[in-house]
Enzyme design. Structure first.
Site, PDB file in Angstrom:
ATOM      1  N   ASP A  85       0.863  -1.181   0.000  1.00 43.92           N
ATOM      2  CA  ASP A  85       0.000   0.000   0.000  1.00 43.92           C
ATOM      3  C   ASP A  85       0.903   1.236   0.000  1.00 43.92           C
ATOM      4  OD1 ASP A  85       0.925   0.271   2.593  1.00 43.92           O
ATOM      5  OD2 ASP A  85      -1.046   0.332   3.539  1.00 43.92           O
ATOM      6  N   HIS A  86       0.324   2.412   0.247  1.00 40.83           N
ATOM      7  CA  HIS A  86       1.130   3.642   0.223  1.00 40.83           C
ATOM      8  C   HIS A  86       2.258   3.587   1.252  1.00 40.83           C
ATOM      9  CE1 HIS A  86      -2.255   3.961   2.960  1.00 40.83           C
ATOM     10  NE2 HIS A  86      -1.583   4.835   3.679  1.00 40.83           N
ATOM     11  N   CYS A 138       3.005  -3.271   4.024  1.00 37.67           N
ATOM     12  CA  CYS A 138       2.256  -2.075   4.424  1.00 37.67           C
ATOM     13  C   CYS A 138       3.037  -1.421   5.553  1.00 37.67           C
ATOM     14  CB  CYS A 138       0.801  -2.406   4.786  1.00 37.67           C
ATOM     15  SG  CYS A 138       0.569  -3.493   6.189  1.00 37.67           S
ATOM     16  N   GLY A 139       2.429  -0.481   6.244  1.00 37.38           N
ATOM     17  CA  GLY A 139       3.180   0.242   7.270  1.00 37.38           C
ATOM     18  C   GLY A 139       3.712  -0.691   8.345  1.00 37.38           C
ATOM     19  N   THR A 140       2.822  -1.488   8.897  1.00 39.69           N
ATOM     20  CA  THR A 140       3.216  -2.448   9.935  1.00 39.69           C
ATOM     21  C   THR A 140       3.388  -3.861   9.403  1.00 39.69           C
ATOM     22  OG1 THR A 140       0.903  -2.886  10.381  1.00 39.69           O
ATOM     23  CG2 THR A 140       1.975  -1.191  11.740  1.00 39.69           C
ATOM     24  N   GLY A 141       2.819  -4.161   8.265  1.00 35.84           N
ATOM     25  CA  GLY A 141       2.749  -5.534   7.745  1.00 35.84           C
ATOM     26  C   GLY A 141       1.552  -6.293   8.313  1.00 35.84           C
ATOM     27  N   GLY A 171      -1.859  -5.363   8.571  1.00 38.57           N
ATOM     28  CA  GLY A 171      -3.063  -5.372   7.734  1.00 38.57           C
ATOM     29  C   GLY A 171      -2.921  -6.324   6.567  1.00 38.57           C
ATOM     30  N   HIS A 226       8.990 -24.696   8.489  1.00 39.22           N
ATOM     31  CA  HIS A 226       7.987 -25.389   9.311  1.00 39.22           C
ATOM     32  C   HIS A 226       6.547 -25.120   8.885  1.00 39.22           C
ATOM     33  CE1 HIS A 226      10.819 -26.042  13.020  1.00 39.22           C
ATOM     34  NE2 HIS A 226      11.280 -26.581  11.902  1.00 39.22           N
ATOM     35  N   ASN A 227       6.248 -23.912   8.386  1.00 43.25           N
ATOM     36  CA  ASN A 227       4.857 -23.571   8.043  1.00 43.25           C
ATOM     37  C   ASN A 227       4.602 -23.598   6.544  1.00 43.25           C
ATOM     38  OD1 ASN A 227       5.592 -20.886  10.254  1.00 43.25           O
ATOM     39  ND2 ASN A 227       4.515 -22.729  10.888  1.00 43.25           N
ATOM     40  N   ARG A 245       7.312   0.472   8.104  1.00 48.59           N
ATOM     41  CA  ARG A 245       7.567   1.467   9.154  1.00 48.59           C
ATOM     42  C   ARG A 245       8.185   0.802  10.386  1.00 48.59           C
ATOM     43  NH1 ARG A 245       1.589   3.977   8.118  1.00 48.59           N
ATOM     44  NH2 ARG A 245       2.078   5.058   6.174  1.00 48.59           N
ATOM     45  N   HIS A 305       5.603 -31.536  10.042  1.00 55.26           N
ATOM     46  CA  HIS A 305       5.004 -30.225   9.745  1.00 55.26           C
ATOM     47  C   HIS A 305       3.867 -30.348   8.740  1.00 55.26           C
ATOM     48  CE1 HIS A 305       8.149 -28.578  12.132  1.00 55.26           C
ATOM     49  NE2 HIS A 305       9.060 -29.158  11.375  1.00 55.26           N
ATOM     50  N   ARG A 320       0.642 -30.890  10.483  1.00 53.57           N
ATOM     51  CA  ARG A 320       0.108 -29.664  11.089  1.00 53.57           C
ATOM     52  C   ARG A 320      -0.541 -28.761  10.025  1.00 53.57           C
ATOM     53  NH1 ARG A 320       5.625 -29.742  14.587  1.00 53.57           N
ATOM     54  NH2 ARG A 320       4.927 -31.412  15.947  1.00 53.57           N
TER      55      ARG A 320
HETATM   56  C1  RB5 Z   1      -1.711   2.866   6.478  1.00 55.60           C
HETATM   57  O1  RB5 Z   1      -1.701   4.071   7.134  1.00 55.60           O
HETATM   58  C2  RB5 Z   1      -1.482   1.720   7.457  1.00 55.60           C
HETATM   59  O2  RB5 Z   1      -2.596   1.558   8.263  1.00 55.60           O
HETATM   60  C3  RB5 Z   1      -1.165   0.447   6.704  1.00 55.60           C
HETATM   61  O3  RB5 Z   1      -0.041   0.650   5.914  1.00 55.60           O
HETATM   62  C4  RB5 Z   1      -0.857  -0.768   7.545  1.00 55.60           C
HETATM   63  O4  RB5 Z   1       0.110  -0.495   8.498  1.00 55.60           O
HETATM   64  C5  RB5 Z   1      -2.010  -1.467   8.105  1.00 55.60           C
HETATM   65  O5  RB5 Z   1      -1.879  -2.516   8.749  1.00 55.60           O
END
Ligand code: RB5
Length: 150
Positions: A8-9, A65-68, A70, A98-99, A109, A133, A136
């Site tokens: 994403d962005h 994504c920002g955190t991975g 989502g 394993h998975n 981020r 594995h 599982r």
């Molecule tokens: C976008 O702002 C942020 O929510 C997305 O990149 C991600 O981190 C969601 O999990």
């Protein structure tokens, strides 16, 4: 090996870095977008890349994504997808071993581009060990089937 890559962005700049790395390694890839840092919705890109995995057009997908988080939540809603959100090489190795993970999720981020490249390398260079594995994974498939009705 062929890889679908999507972000994403929040993942756009890291996606570009990882594409450069795939080009250096001469690993073919499909860029599923997004194409800019303009705000967009990560589920759209996660689904596009995961469909390529399930169709067999690519071996793995890399979702950023920002955190991975989502991206990984979305990907793991899709039957047959085993997505692992990794921030270290050890996890990236063992989620393949394993998975039999077929999707790598990264948080742009959370980790820097150097670590992201090492994590990607650990993921694509590791093989599923099978054996206990596999049993599982079959249990995961049974859970997918039993929760497949809304
Ligand atoms: C976008 O702002 C942020 O929510 C997305 O990149 C991600 O981190 C969601 O999990």
């Amino acid at each position: 090996m062929k890889i679908a890559i999507a972000g994403d962005h929040g993942g756009f700049l890291l996606k570009n870095e990882l594409i450069k790395h795939l080009q250096e390694l001469k690993i073919p890839y499909i860029d599923c977008g997004t194409d800019s840092q303009e705000s967009c919705d990560y589920p759209d890109y996660a689904e596009k890349a995961c469909k390529l995995v399930l169709s067999g057009k690519v071996t793995y997908a890399v979702l950023i994504c920002g955190t991975g988080i989502g991206m990984s939540i979305t990907a793991n809603k899709i039957n047959g997808i085993r997505a692992a959100l990794c921030s270290d090489e050890f996890s990236a190795h063992f989620t393949r071993a394993h998975n039999d993970a077929n999707v790598l999720a990264l948080g742009a981020r959370v980790i820097g581009p150097g670590l992201a490249v090492s994590i990607l390398d650990a993921f694509i260079n590791s093989k599923f060990e099978g054996g206990r594995h596999e049993r599982r994974l079959e249990k995961i498939r049974q859970i997918e089937r039993s929760h497949n009705h809304v």
